[in-house]
Every structure is written in structure tokens, then in C-alpha cells.
Design a protein around this motif. Structure first.
Motif, short mmCIF file in Angstrom:
data_model
loop_
_atom_site.label_atom_id
_atom_site.label_comp_id
_atom_site.label_asym_id
_atom_site.label_seq_id
_atom_site.Cartn_x
_atom_site.Cartn_y
_atom_site.Cartn_z
N ASP A 35 -0.90 7.10 2.57
CA ASP A 35 -0.78 7.43 1.16
C ASP A 35 0.06 6.35 0.48
O ASP A 35 0.99 5.81 1.08
N ARG A 36 -0.23 6.06 -0.77
CA ARG A 36 0.52 5.01 -1.47
C ARG A 36 1.99 5.35 -1.58
O ARG A 36 2.82 4.46 -1.68
N ARG A 37 2.34 6.62 -1.54
CA ARG A 37 3.76 7.02 -1.58
C ARG A 37 4.49 6.66 -0.29
O ARG A 37 5.72 6.70 -0.26
N GLU A 55 -6.06 1.23 -8.40
CA GLU A 55 -6.50 2.61 -8.20
C GLU A 55 -7.88 2.79 -8.83
O GLU A 55 -8.10 2.42 -9.98
N ARG A 66 -2.02 -0.99 -10.71
CA ARG A 66 -0.78 -0.22 -10.63
C ARG A 66 0.40 -1.06 -10.16
O ARG A 66 1.54 -0.70 -10.38
N ASN A 136 -4.02 8.67 -2.59
CA ASN A 136 -3.09 8.90 -3.69
C ASN A 136 -2.85 10.40 -3.83
O ASN A 136 -3.21 11.02 -4.82
N VAL A 143 -7.35 4.14 -3.56
CA VAL A 143 -6.50 3.02 -3.94
C VAL A 143 -6.74 1.87 -2.96
O VAL A 143 -6.93 2.11 -1.77
#
Length: 174
Positions: A35-37, A55, A66, A136, A143
Motif C-alpha cells: 500500500d502507498r501508506r 494514481e 501525487r 491505495n 497507483v
């Protein structure tokens, strides 16, 4: 057959792209895509100038920027933050990049590309690029997270009508 990480690393020629791939695989932790986080900018501080993240926005049929590293902003002399891919690069470049990005998130796959790349105006330079899928907050990737390493400042002049890099895709299996 070699593990996927080894296959991708064997195709790369630059230390920065190899480090990016190792980092992405570390984030992956058995998933099709991290995940991008999960990205920790502090872990990539020396690569940040070369990194970018787009994205996919289905309602636009395009990718929205982004994140763009400072080296990329300096080369292009403007930031794409919040812009669509189609508004960032000429149509012939977007026509090559967009399907590559879609394949990376739809398949999913990792894309390694190298060769003469559009830079800005009528300039191009050799680059090595890695495009990897990210999620995401959902299960399906939406993404693309990537790195571009240019051979600079060896720009060659002349009209740039399309992306000239050769791409190889590495399908991801879980």
C-alpha cells in the motif's frame, strides 16, 4: 526459474533502481503490491529526487500525479503535482506511458524500461526506469510508484514525438 526479485534485479544496471526494487519487495511482504501508506520517505531519502507516484483515476481515464522528486521537477522545469499524465507530457509520450502504467496495476506487474526517454521540450536522454504497483487502501493496485535514473546532462536535441524506451514486464504472482 529464478525468484521474481532476482529476475528484475538481473535486468537493472543502476544502483538506484536496484535499491528501489529491493525496497519495494521489502514493502510487498507477500502481497501482490504494497500500500502507498507503507512508504517511509526517511528510508528512501537519497532516492527521493528520482521517485514519482501516479494514481489511476477511472473517472478521468488517466493518472494523476501525487509525488514527484526534485530532480524530475528540475529537469522538466515544472511540477506535475495534481496534473494528469495527459496534461504533463505530449500526447505521443502519454500514449506509451499510460498503457504501461495500466498494465502494471491491472496485471499486476513490474515494468523495467530503458533507452532514450522524453525529458522536456525537444530533449531526451537515456534512462533506466522501474514502475511498480501499489494499492491505495484497497486490495487492487491503483497507483504506480517508480524511479527514473537519467544519464545527464547528455541530452540529445530533436523533436520528441513518442517514448523510445524498451519495456519489459515481470508479472507478479502471490
Amino acid at each position: 526459474m529464478k525468484p521474481l526479485l532476482d529476475q528484475v534485479l538481473a535486468r537493472l544496471t543502476r544502483d538506484a533502481t536496484r535499491e528501489f526494487v529491493r525496497y519495494w519487495f521489502g514493502l510487498r511482504a507477500g502481497r501482490a503490491a504494497p500500500d502507498r501508506r507503507d512508504i517511509d520517505p526517511a528510508a528512501l531519502v537519497h532516492l527521493l529526487p528520482k521517485l514519482w507516484l501516479w494514481e489511476y483515476r477511472p473517472e478521468l481515464g488517466d493518472f494523476v500525479n501525487r509525488l514527484t522528486g526534485g530532480e524530475i521537477v528540475a529537469v522538466f522545469q515544472r511540477s506535475p503535482r495534481g496534473m494528469t499524465l495527459g496534461n504533463w507530457v505530449p500526447p505521443g509520450i502519454a500514449a506509451v506511458a499510460r498503457p504501461r502504467y495500466r498494465r502494471v496495476i491491472d496485471e499486476p506487474a513490474i515494468c523495467v524500461a530503458s533507452g532514450a526517454s522524453f525529458v522536456t521540450g525537444e530533449s531526451r536522454a537515456w534512462c533506466e526506469r522501474v514502475i511498480a504497483p501499489m494499492t491505495n487502501g484497497a486490495d487492487k493496485p491503483s497507483v504506480v510508484f517508480g524511479i527514473t535514473v537519467w544519464e545527464m546532462p547528455n541530452f540529445s536535441a530533436g523533436p520528441v514525438e513518442r517514448e523510445e524506451t524498451e519495456a519489459e514486464f515481470f508479472p507478479i504472482t502471490v
